[in-house]
Design a protein around this motif. Sequence first.
Motif, PDB file in Angstrom:
ATOM      1  N   TYR A  29       0.831  -1.192   0.000  1.00 34.29           N
ATOM      2  CA  TYR A  29       0.000   0.000   0.000  1.00 34.29           C
ATOM      3  C   TYR A  29       0.869   1.247   0.000  1.00 34.29           C
ATOM      4  O   TYR A  29       2.038   1.223   0.395  1.00 34.29           O
ATOM      5  CB  TYR A  29      -0.948   0.012   1.204  1.00 34.29           C
ATOM      6  N   VAL A  30       0.291   2.345  -0.438  1.00 33.27           N
ATOM      7  CA  VAL A  30       1.013   3.605  -0.564  1.00 33.27           C
ATOM      8  C   VAL A  30       1.278   4.206   0.816  1.00 33.27           C
ATOM      9  O   VAL A  30       0.398   4.215   1.681  1.00 33.27           O
ATOM     10  CB  VAL A  30       0.192   4.599  -1.427  1.00 33.27           C
ATOM     11  N   ASP A  31       2.509   4.702   1.017  1.00 37.79           N
ATOM     12  CA  ASP A  31       2.831   5.455   2.232  1.00 37.79           C
ATOM     13  C   ASP A  31       2.353   6.895   2.030  1.00 37.79           C
ATOM     14  O   ASP A  31       2.717   7.544   1.039  1.00 37.79           O
ATOM     15  CB  ASP A  31       4.341   5.453   2.496  1.00 37.79           C
ATOM     16  N   TRP A  32       1.557   7.399   2.951  1.00 34.02           N
ATOM     17  CA  TRP A  32       1.061   8.766   2.827  1.00 34.02           C
ATOM     18  C   TRP A  32       0.812   9.349   4.213  1.00 34.02           C
ATOM     19  O   TRP A  32       0.667   8.618   5.198  1.00 34.02           O
ATOM     20  CB  TRP A  32      -0.218   8.811   2.003  1.00 34.02           C
ATOM     21  N   CYS A  33       0.736  10.646   4.277  1.00 26.41           N
ATOM     22  CA  CYS A  33       0.584  11.333   5.554  1.00 26.41           C
ATOM     23  C   CYS A  33      -0.842  11.845   5.700  1.00 26.41           C
ATOM     24  O   CYS A  33      -1.324  12.630   4.869  1.00 26.41           O
ATOM     25  CB  CYS A  33       1.569  12.496   5.650  1.00 26.41           C
ATOM     26  N   ALA A  34      -1.496  11.423   6.759  1.00 30.84           N
ATOM     27  CA  ALA A  34      -2.870  11.851   7.005  1.00 30.84           C
ATOM     28  C   ALA A  34      -2.938  13.282   7.528  1.00 30.84           C
ATOM     29  O   ALA A  34      -3.994  13.917   7.461  1.00 30.84           O
ATOM     30  CB  ALA A  34      -3.542  10.908   8.001  1.00 30.84           C
ATOM     31  N   GLU A  35      -1.810  13.796   8.035  1.00 30.07           N
ATOM     32  CA  GLU A  35      -1.808  15.145   8.615  1.00 30.07           C
ATOM     33  C   GLU A  35      -1.718  16.225   7.547  1.00 30.07           C
ATOM     34  O   GLU A  35      -2.501  17.162   7.544  1.00 30.07           O
ATOM     35  CB  GLU A  35      -0.642  15.278   9.606  1.00 30.07           C
ATOM     36  N   CYS A  36      -0.774  16.079   6.619  1.00 30.88           N
ATOM     37  CA  CYS A  36      -0.564  17.135   5.615  1.00 30.88           C
ATOM     38  C   CYS A  36      -0.949  16.703   4.203  1.00 30.88           C
ATOM     39  O   CYS A  36      -0.953  17.520   3.283  1.00 30.88           O
ATOM     40  CB  CYS A  36       0.887  17.602   5.623  1.00 30.88           C
ATOM     41  N   GLY A  37      -1.272  15.404   4.014  1.00 30.25           N
ATOM     42  CA  GLY A  37      -1.672  14.936   2.693  1.00 30.25           C
ATOM     43  C   GLY A  37      -0.522  14.571   1.778  1.00 30.25           C
ATOM     44  O   GLY A  37      -0.742  14.298   0.593  1.00 30.25           O
ATOM     45  N   TRP A  38       0.696  14.498   2.308  1.00 30.86           N
ATOM     46  CA  TRP A  38       1.840  14.143   1.459  1.00 30.86           C
ATOM     47  C   TRP A  38       1.640  12.761   0.826  1.00 30.86           C
ATOM     48  O   TRP A  38       1.245  11.811   1.488  1.00 30.86           O
ATOM     49  CB  TRP A  38       3.127  14.143   2.301  1.00 30.86           C
ATOM     50  N   ASN A  39       1.879  12.685  -0.462  1.00 33.17           N
ATOM     51  CA  ASN A  39       1.874  11.433  -1.229  1.00 33.17           C
ATOM     52  C   ASN A  39       0.517  10.736  -1.240  1.00 33.17           C
ATOM     53  O   ASN A  39       0.424   9.545  -1.542  1.00 33.17           O
ATOM     54  CB  ASN A  39       2.933  10.461  -0.695  1.00 33.17           C
ATOM     55  N   VAL A  40      -0.567  11.467  -0.957  1.00 30.58           N
ATOM     56  CA  VAL A  40      -1.879  10.835  -0.942  1.00 30.58           C
ATOM     57  C   VAL A  40      -2.281  10.366  -2.339  1.00 30.58           C
ATOM     58  O   VAL A  40      -2.994   9.377  -2.494  1.00 30.58           O
ATOM     59  CB  VAL A  40      -2.936  11.802  -0.362  1.00 30.58           C
ATOM     60  N   ASP A  41      -1.767  11.045  -3.356  1.00 32.03           N
ATOM     61  CA  ASP A  41      -2.089  10.673  -4.739  1.00 32.03           C
ATOM     62  C   ASP A  41      -0.801  10.688  -5.564  1.00 32.03           C
ATOM     63  O   ASP A  41      -0.537  11.624  -6.308  1.00 32.03           O
ATOM     64  CB  ASP A  41      -3.112  11.656  -5.321  1.00 32.03           C
ATOM     65  N   PRO A  42       0.029   9.626  -5.415  1.00 29.47           N
ATOM     66  CA  PRO A  42       1.325   9.641  -6.100  1.00 29.47           C
ATOM     67  C   PRO A  42       1.236   9.530  -7.606  1.00 29.47           C
ATOM     68  O   PRO A  42       2.140   9.965  -8.321  1.00 29.47           O
ATOM     69  CB  PRO A  42       2.037   8.422  -5.504  1.00 29.47           C
ATOM     70  N   ALA A  43       0.171   8.935  -8.122  1.00 31.70           N
ATOM     71  CA  ALA A  43       0.022   8.799  -9.572  1.00 31.70           C
ATOM     72  C   ALA A  43      -0.568  10.075 -10.149  1.00 31.70           C
ATOM     73  O   ALA A  43      -1.313  10.796  -9.485  1.00 31.70           O
ATOM     74  CB  ALA A  43      -0.872   7.607  -9.899  1.00 31.70           C
ATOM     75  N   ALA A  44      -0.250  10.328 -11.394  1.00 30.71           N
ATOM     76  CA  ALA A  44      -0.798  11.512 -12.062  1.00 30.71           C
ATOM     77  C   ALA A  44      -2.280  11.315 -12.312  1.00 30.71           C
ATOM     78  O   ALA A  44      -2.728  10.204 -12.600  1.00 30.71           O
ATOM     79  CB  ALA A  44      -0.070  11.750 -13.382  1.00 30.71           C
ATOM     80  N   PRO A  45      -3.087  12.380 -12.204  1.00 28.01           N
ATOM     81  CA  PRO A  45      -4.520  12.248 -12.498  1.00 28.01           C
ATOM     82  C   PRO A  45      -4.760  11.789 -13.926  1.00 28.01           C
ATOM     83  O   PRO A  45      -3.944  12.028 -14.817  1.00 28.01           O
ATOM     84  CB  PRO A  45      -5.055  13.674 -12.280  1.00 28.01           C
ATOM     85  N   ASP A  46      -5.869  11.123 -14.127  1.00 22.44           N
ATOM     86  CA  ASP A  46      -6.212  10.668 -15.468  1.00 22.44           C
ATOM     87  C   ASP A  46      -6.362  11.862 -16.395  1.00 22.44           C
ATOM     88  O   ASP A  46      -7.128  12.788 -16.099  1.00 22.44           O
ATOM     89  CB  ASP A  46      -7.526   9.882 -15.448  1.00 22.44           C
ATOM     90  N   PRO A  47      -5.652  11.894 -17.510  1.00 23.37           N
ATOM     91  CA  PRO A  47      -5.771  13.036 -18.411  1.00 23.37           C
ATOM     92  C   PRO A  47      -7.116  13.037 -19.120  1.00 23.37           C
ATOM     93  O   PRO A  47      -7.630  11.993 -19.493  1.00 23.37           O
ATOM     94  CB  PRO A  47      -4.618  12.820 -19.408  1.00 23.37           C
ATOM     95  N   ALA A  48      -7.674  14.216 -19.300  1.00 21.84           N
ATOM     96  CA  ALA A  48      -8.923  14.342 -20.049  1.00 21.84           C
ATOM     97  C   ALA A  48      -8.598  14.468 -21.527  1.00 21.84           C
ATOM     98  O   ALA A  48      -7.770  15.285 -21.913  1.00 21.84           O
ATOM     99  CB  ALA A  48      -9.693  15.578 -19.590  1.00 21.84           C
ATOM    100  N   PRO A  49      -9.205  13.656 -22.390  1.00 18.87           N
ATOM    101  CA  PRO A  49      -8.869  13.676 -23.821  1.00 18.87           C
ATOM    102  C   PRO A  49      -9.480  14.871 -24.538  1.00 18.87           C
ATOM    103  O   PRO A  49     -10.517  14.781 -25.169  1.00 18.87           O
ATOM    104  CB  PRO A  49      -9.464  12.350 -24.321  1.00 18.87           C
ATOM    105  N   GLY A  50      -8.840  16.035 -24.424  1.00 17.95           N
ATOM    106  CA  GLY A  50      -9.286  17.200 -25.175  1.00 17.95           C
ATOM    107  C   GLY A  50     -10.084  18.177 -24.331  1.00 17.95           C
ATOM    108  O   GLY A  50     -10.471  17.914 -23.199  1.00 17.95           O
ATOM    109  N   ARG A  51     -10.325  19.352 -24.922  1.00 23.96           N
ATOM    110  CA  ARG A  51     -11.016  20.414 -24.192  1.00 23.96           C
ATOM    111  C   ARG A  51     -12.461  20.064 -23.877  1.00 23.96           C
ATOM    112  O   ARG A  51     -12.970  20.374 -22.807  1.00 23.96           O
ATOM    113  CB  ARG A  51     -10.956  21.714 -25.006  1.00 23.96           C
TER     114      ARG A  51
END
Length: 435
Positions: A29-51
């Motif tokens: 599982y991902v190591d993350w900090c519940a206090e400051c939110g560090w590394n809560v989402d290490p992967a890049a968000p899903d890109p939206a295909p176009g405007r």
Amino acid sequence: MEKTEVTTAPEATRPCPECGSAVPVAERYVDWCAECGWNVDPAAPDPAPGRLAAARRRLVQELGEQLASEVEEAAAGGARPDRDPAAVLAFGLALLVHAVTLLLVVGGLALVLLGWDTGVQPVIGALLLGLAAALRPRPVRLPKDGQVLHRADAPHLFELVDEVAGAVGTTGVHTVLVNAEYNASVTTYGVRRRRVLTIGLPFWEVLTPQERVALLGHELGHFAHGDIRYGRITGGALHALAVWHYVLAPTPAERLLDRFVNAVTFLPRWVAYGLLLLLDRLTLRASQRAEYLADASAVRAASPGAAVGLMDRLLVGDAVEAELRRQSVVARMGGGRTGREVREAAEAGLWERLAARVAAVPEREYERLRRVSALRGHSVDHTHPPTHARRRHMAAGAPVAALVSCDDARAAAVAAELAPSREALARLVIREYAG
């Protein structure tokens, strides 16, 4: 006899590089900090295909948050939450679209029947009739991608479905389709619009018995409250406008005639496109509202706790699919045994292993996934409200007792009826990925 004291190893931690707080370290599982939110989402968000897709995603987020507040306020005030002006406008616009299709039919028939003297008019009439045929609403066929169950095949399952349907204010289904998707849905099929409930077995297997009641309550709630986006009138109008946009699409301007046709169809093309966007927006609002009403049905049928648990299970869909792929890889790399032995070993107990894998997910990981869901605006698909808004809406109401209970004996009876489907779909999953 002397009592032996059992001690547990202390939880491994590491300091957060941002705020210095202790961060629990857990394998897989991902190591993350519940206090400051560090590394809560290490992967890049899903890109939206176009405007356009990005704009639609923003619209889904805005509508989801707005409608959650509206439905909660209406419910708290005792008003009927299912009256939506957008749905009325969408229905009126859909009737206008179908009126154009009807005019094509009338005009085409008139040209064919009355224009034989010219020889050209019947040809034009036939083209108009062909276009009208492409624009017409089509009845949905029963899907063929799973195991079809009728009432005689699974009486305990249908009894549970009937009881949940009664609790949410509707009737049961004619058919249950069990497939290998991490999803569930309801629709109608055929000219007689018979009801079918589709259950994705990977989703069903990772739920607790009471969460399965919540799932049934949500899906059957769509029949109770309706969803105009998939209705015959509005759904058919969306299809018709998409066909219009395709037919009027510009062609490569290689000749002068191509440029002339593109110029003539420019205005109708953009009218069709504008109407398609307008109807999409109106029905999107109504569809998201229907999702919240269906969520309320899930709460009423199964209890708020079971409905909230159902929302959390939606967040591990990617992990479930990854686990199924891993199981198929294990089957393919089974050492010295024969291919058949490897596949049979992988198929045996597949769903039990999957359920155990999801049951082992710690609450801390669910909390991280809930935060990621809020950051990214996770939703089941492009018509559903954000999952975090749905979860908040389910948890906001006062605690209520479940109208339908699924105890261990009932769950075992349903599981026995699903045993042939479980075996067939385990074989499909393993061989589909393992090759």
